[in-house]
Design a protein around this motif. Sequence first.
Motif, PDB file in Angstrom:
ATOM      1  N   PRO A 194      37.430  98.883  61.713  1.00 56.81           N
ATOM      2  CA  PRO A 194      37.128  98.882  63.155  1.00 56.81           C
ATOM      3  C   PRO A 194      35.619  98.818  63.433  1.00 56.81           C
ATOM      4  O   PRO A 194      34.798  99.187  62.589  1.00 56.81           O
ATOM      5  CB  PRO A 194      37.723 100.201  63.641  1.00 56.81           C
ATOM      6  CG  PRO A 194      37.736 101.081  62.438  1.00 56.81           C
ATOM      7  CD  PRO A 194      37.970 100.167  61.263  1.00 56.81           C
ATOM      8  N   TYR A 195      35.330  98.332  64.637  1.00 59.12           N
ATOM      9  CA  TYR A 195      33.968  98.311  65.212  1.00 59.12           C
ATOM     10  C   TYR A 195      33.020  97.312  64.538  1.00 59.12           C
ATOM     11  O   TYR A 195      31.833  97.265  64.890  1.00 59.12           O
ATOM     12  CB  TYR A 195      33.316  99.706  65.153  1.00 59.12           C
ATOM     13  CG  TYR A 195      34.182 100.809  65.686  1.00 59.12           C
ATOM     14  CD1 TYR A 195      34.677 100.758  66.992  1.00 59.12           C
ATOM     15  CD2 TYR A 195      34.522 101.902  64.892  1.00 59.12           C
ATOM     16  CE1 TYR A 195      35.486 101.773  67.485  1.00 59.12           C
ATOM     17  CE2 TYR A 195      35.321 102.922  65.387  1.00 59.12           C
ATOM     18  CZ  TYR A 195      35.802 102.851  66.681  1.00 59.12           C
ATOM     19  OH  TYR A 195      36.599 103.850  67.158  1.00 59.12           O
ATOM     20  N   MET A 196      33.514  96.537  63.576  1.00 59.47           N
ATOM     21  CA  MET A 196      32.608  95.611  62.901  1.00 59.47           C
ATOM     22  C   MET A 196      32.106  94.520  63.852  1.00 59.47           C
ATOM     23  O   MET A 196      30.945  94.084  63.764  1.00 59.47           O
ATOM     24  CB  MET A 196      33.288  94.971  61.688  1.00 59.47           C
ATOM     25  CG  MET A 196      33.629  95.972  60.580  1.00 59.47           C
ATOM     26  SD  MET A 196      32.198  96.940  60.061  1.00 59.47           S
ATOM     27  CE  MET A 196      31.154  95.680  59.380  1.00 59.47           C
ATOM     28  N   ASP A 197      32.982  94.069  64.784  1.00 58.20           N
ATOM     29  CA  ASP A 197      32.563  93.053  65.754  1.00 58.20           C
ATOM     30  C   ASP A 197      31.448  93.588  66.645  1.00 58.20           C
ATOM     31  O   ASP A 197      30.482  92.881  66.958  1.00 58.20           O
ATOM     32  CB  ASP A 197      33.747  92.608  66.619  1.00 58.20           C
ATOM     33  CG  ASP A 197      34.734  91.749  65.831  1.00 58.20           C
ATOM     34  OD1 ASP A 197      34.316  91.206  64.791  1.00 58.20           O
ATOM     35  OD2 ASP A 197      35.893  91.628  66.269  1.00 58.20           O
ATOM     36  N   ILE A 198      31.575  94.843  67.037  1.00 62.87           N
ATOM     37  CA  ILE A 198      30.553  95.453  67.900  1.00 62.87           C
ATOM     38  C   ILE A 198      29.236  95.578  67.148  1.00 62.87           C
ATOM     39  O   ILE A 198      28.162  95.260  67.671  1.00 62.87           O
ATOM     40  CB  ILE A 198      31.024  96.829  68.405  1.00 62.87           C
ATOM     41  CG1 ILE A 198      32.264  96.665  69.299  1.00 62.87           C
ATOM     42  CG2 ILE A 198      29.907  97.532  69.170  1.00 62.87           C
ATOM     43  CD1 ILE A 198      32.872  97.966  69.749  1.00 62.87           C
ATOM     44  N   ILE A 199      29.320  96.043  65.891  1.00 55.21           N
ATOM     45  CA  ILE A 199      28.101  96.192  65.092  1.00 55.21           C
ATOM     46  C   ILE A 199      27.417  94.837  64.909  1.00 55.21           C
ATOM     47  O   ILE A 199      26.201  94.701  65.072  1.00 55.21           O
ATOM     48  CB  ILE A 199      28.431  96.805  63.719  1.00 55.21           C
ATOM     49  CG1 ILE A 199      28.922  98.258  63.899  1.00 55.21           C
ATOM     50  CG2 ILE A 199      27.216  96.767  62.804  1.00 55.21           C
ATOM     51  CD1 ILE A 199      29.448  98.886  62.619  1.00 55.21           C
ATOM     52  N   SER A 200      28.220  93.819  64.606  1.00 55.69           N
ATOM     53  CA  SER A 200      27.663  92.481  64.386  1.00 55.69           C
ATOM     54  C   SER A 200      27.022  91.934  65.658  1.00 55.69           C
ATOM     55  O   SER A 200      25.938  91.338  65.630  1.00 55.69           O
ATOM     56  CB  SER A 200      28.770  91.538  63.911  1.00 55.69           C
ATOM     57  OG  SER A 200      28.259  90.248  63.665  1.00 55.69           O
ATOM     58  N   SER A 201      27.694  92.163  66.798  1.00 55.15           N
ATOM     59  CA  SER A 201      27.159  91.687  68.077  1.00 55.15           C
ATOM     60  C   SER A 201      25.841  92.373  68.417  1.00 55.15           C
ATOM     61  O   SER A 201      24.879  91.737  68.862  1.00 55.15           O
ATOM     62  CB  SER A 201      28.179  91.922  69.193  1.00 55.15           C
ATOM     63  OG  SER A 201      27.631  91.573  70.445  1.00 55.15           O
ATOM     64  N   GLU A 202      25.780  93.676  68.181  1.00 55.16           N
ATOM     65  CA  GLU A 202      24.548  94.410  68.484  1.00 55.16           C
ATOM     66  C   GLU A 202      23.397  93.977  67.575  1.00 55.16           C
ATOM     67  O   GLU A 202      22.241  93.879  68.006  1.00 55.16           O
ATOM     68  CB  GLU A 202      24.779  95.926  68.338  1.00 55.16           C
ATOM     69  CG  GLU A 202      25.700  96.526  69.392  1.00 55.16           C
ATOM     70  CD  GLU A 202      25.118  96.396  70.791  1.00 55.16           C
ATOM     71  OE1 GLU A 202      23.895  96.596  70.952  1.00 55.16           O
ATOM     72  OE2 GLU A 202      25.885  96.076  71.718  1.00 55.16           O
ATOM     73  N   LEU A 203      23.733  93.697  66.311  1.00 50.83           N
ATOM     74  CA  LEU A 203      22.703  93.209  65.398  1.00 50.83           C
ATOM     75  C   LEU A 203      22.186  91.839  65.829  1.00 50.83           C
ATOM     76  O   LEU A 203      20.992  91.546  65.732  1.00 50.83           O
ATOM     77  CB  LEU A 203      23.252  93.138  63.970  1.00 50.83           C
ATOM     78  CG  LEU A 203      23.461  94.487  63.259  1.00 50.83           C
ATOM     79  CD1 LEU A 203      24.170  94.279  61.935  1.00 50.83           C
ATOM     80  CD2 LEU A 203      22.125  95.190  63.033  1.00 50.83           C
ATOM     81  N   ASP A 204      23.083  90.971  66.328  1.00 50.99           N
ATOM     82  CA  ASP A 204      22.677  89.654  66.820  1.00 50.99           C
ATOM     83  C   ASP A 204      21.748  89.792  68.028  1.00 50.99           C
ATOM     84  O   ASP A 204      20.760  89.051  68.158  1.00 50.99           O
ATOM     85  CB  ASP A 204      23.903  88.826  67.197  1.00 50.99           C
ATOM     86  CG  ASP A 204      24.632  88.279  65.976  1.00 50.99           C
ATOM     87  OD1 ASP A 204      24.009  88.235  64.893  1.00 50.99           O
ATOM     88  OD2 ASP A 204      25.815  87.917  66.103  1.00 50.99           O
ATOM     89  N   GLN A 205      22.075  90.727  68.905  1.00 52.76           N
ATOM     90  CA  GLN A 205      21.221  90.934  70.075  1.00 52.76           C
ATOM     91  C   GLN A 205      19.848  91.462  69.662  1.00 52.76           C
ATOM     92  O   GLN A 205      18.815  91.068  70.235  1.00 52.76           O
ATOM     93  CB  GLN A 205      21.884  91.907  71.053  1.00 52.76           C
ATOM     94  CG  GLN A 205      23.121  91.329  71.717  1.00 52.76           C
ATOM     95  CD  GLN A 205      23.675  92.247  72.801  1.00 52.76           C
ATOM     96  OE1 GLN A 205      22.946  93.020  73.399  1.00 52.76           O
ATOM     97  NE2 GLN A 205      24.982  92.159  73.047  1.00 52.76           N
ATOM     98  N   LEU A 206      19.844  92.348  68.659  1.00 56.97           N
ATOM     99  CA  LEU A 206      18.575  92.863  68.172  1.00 56.97           C
ATOM    100  C   LEU A 206      17.745  91.736  67.538  1.00 56.97           C
ATOM    101  O   LEU A 206      16.520  91.654  67.753  1.00 56.97           O
ATOM    102  CB  LEU A 206      18.837  93.965  67.136  1.00 56.97           C
ATOM    103  CG  LEU A 206      17.608  94.673  66.563  1.00 56.97           C
ATOM    104  CD1 LEU A 206      16.762  95.296  67.669  1.00 56.97           C
ATOM    105  CD2 LEU A 206      18.040  95.735  65.567  1.00 56.97           C
ATOM    106  N   LYS A 207      18.413  90.867  66.816  1.00 59.76           N
ATOM    107  CA  LYS A 207      17.716  89.727  66.217  1.00 59.76           C
ATOM    108  C   LYS A 207      17.162  88.813  67.305  1.00 59.76           C
ATOM    109  O   LYS A 207      16.052  88.263  67.178  1.00 59.76           O
ATOM    110  CB  LYS A 207      18.686  88.953  65.321  1.00 59.76           C
ATOM    111  CG  LYS A 207      18.032  87.801  64.569  1.00 59.76           C
ATOM    112  CD  LYS A 207      19.043  87.093  63.683  1.00 59.76           C
ATOM    113  CE  LYS A 207      18.402  85.917  62.962  1.00 59.76           C
ATOM    114  NZ  LYS A 207      19.383  85.190  62.108  1.00 59.76           N
ATOM    115  N   PHE A 208      17.909  88.655  68.378  1.00 60.91           N
ATOM    116  CA  PHE A 208      17.460  87.837  69.511  1.00 60.91           C
ATOM    117  C   PHE A 208      16.177  88.406  70.117  1.00 60.91           C
ATOM    118  O   PHE A 208      15.225  87.684  70.411  1.00 60.91           O
ATOM    119  CB  PHE A 208      18.584  87.779  70.547  1.00 60.91           C
ATOM    120  CG  PHE A 208      18.139  87.362  71.921  1.00 60.91           C
ATOM    121  CD1 PHE A 208      17.744  86.054  72.172  1.00 60.91           C
ATOM    122  CD2 PHE A 208      18.117  88.279  72.959  1.00 60.91           C
ATOM    123  CE1 PHE A 208      17.335  85.674  73.434  1.00 60.91           C
ATOM    124  CE2 PHE A 208      17.709  87.901  74.215  1.00 60.91           C
ATOM    125  CZ  PHE A 208      17.322  86.595  74.462  1.00 60.91           C
TER     126      PHE A 208
END
Length: 376
Positions: A194-208
Amino acid sequence: MDQLTDEVISFLQQNETNFLNKWKEKAMLPPDLTQLQREKLDSTGKFIFQVALHALSLPKADLQSYLQANAYKIAQIQIRENSDIEILVYNLNMAKNILCEKASYFSKEMQTLKKVFKHLSYIFDHFSYHAVMHYSRLKQQLIEQENRHIHSSHEDRLTLLGQMTSSFVHEFRNPLTTVQGFVQLLRAEYPDLPYMDIISSELDQLKFRITQFLMLSKKQEANQEEVIFSLNELVEQVASFVYPRLLELKVSLQREIEDSLYLKGIQEEIRQVIINIIFNAIEVMVTTDAESVILIKGYRDGDSIYLEASNTGPKIPDTLIKDIFEPFVTTKKTGTGLGLYVSRQIIEKHHGQLLCSSNDEWTTFTIILPAPLQKE
């Protein structure tokens, strides 16, 4: 110079003190005049008097160059004293009237002095014209010099910010890449975690966000190539990327985009601009009680592709909207004021425009980019 003019000049010279006293009495003065400024006003009156009398004695061939040279001097004085040009024009006109009045005492026969009065009027009219012209040019030069200084200071701040952030962000990016790698491994080994999609999305936003700072520092890698890509597909990707944030804050994303819209450029950079505009819209709308809606419209008009992103957030004040794309300008309490600045830089690099309009119902950011000549 004829005998009559010579005699009038001598007569006026004898009445110089009387002229200066009356001129100071009637002259328009700047507010809150200091003692030093009053002394300078005395010297200005004397300067005008001497210029007028010497001009009366000059032949016509030498008159214009003499008036221009002295008009430049008095314009410099006005600029240096930060005095308004209308005050100078009024005081010059007042000096002319007083001189004509004083000259009238030379002879009771007004017809005799008609030529002198006409010459004095000519002198002061041209002196005023040249003074206003030089004043305007000097003022413009001063404004341009101040603007260059402001721009230089602005660039210095950005350069310093770039130097400070570039080192930090590069160091920060390395562990972020490692974390993203391990997230991908976890998703591959444990697809139901669970929550891997959320973690990945937040990391993408941080990279942005990191990419924004790298672009500001102007040290981002320049190995990206321009390609022709589908704007429709890009908007779909952006919608998927921001979906968790939209869902969390109950923001409705609506799309009205024509089919088969294509752009030529660096796809990741255009994607960054669209995401940045949507994120800004989300953040400003959470502060209001009204329904939160983002409406994205895409269409072609002539040789240009338009992408409009409108939101129902609060109206941007008219005093702020003209500077909304400048660095460090923001309407958000926690904003850096860099996102829209970077976005405009990207769009202009792609030979386009990024515009903003705002009223009580909608705030709209419009991206205008040239349409490619062909799809392939």
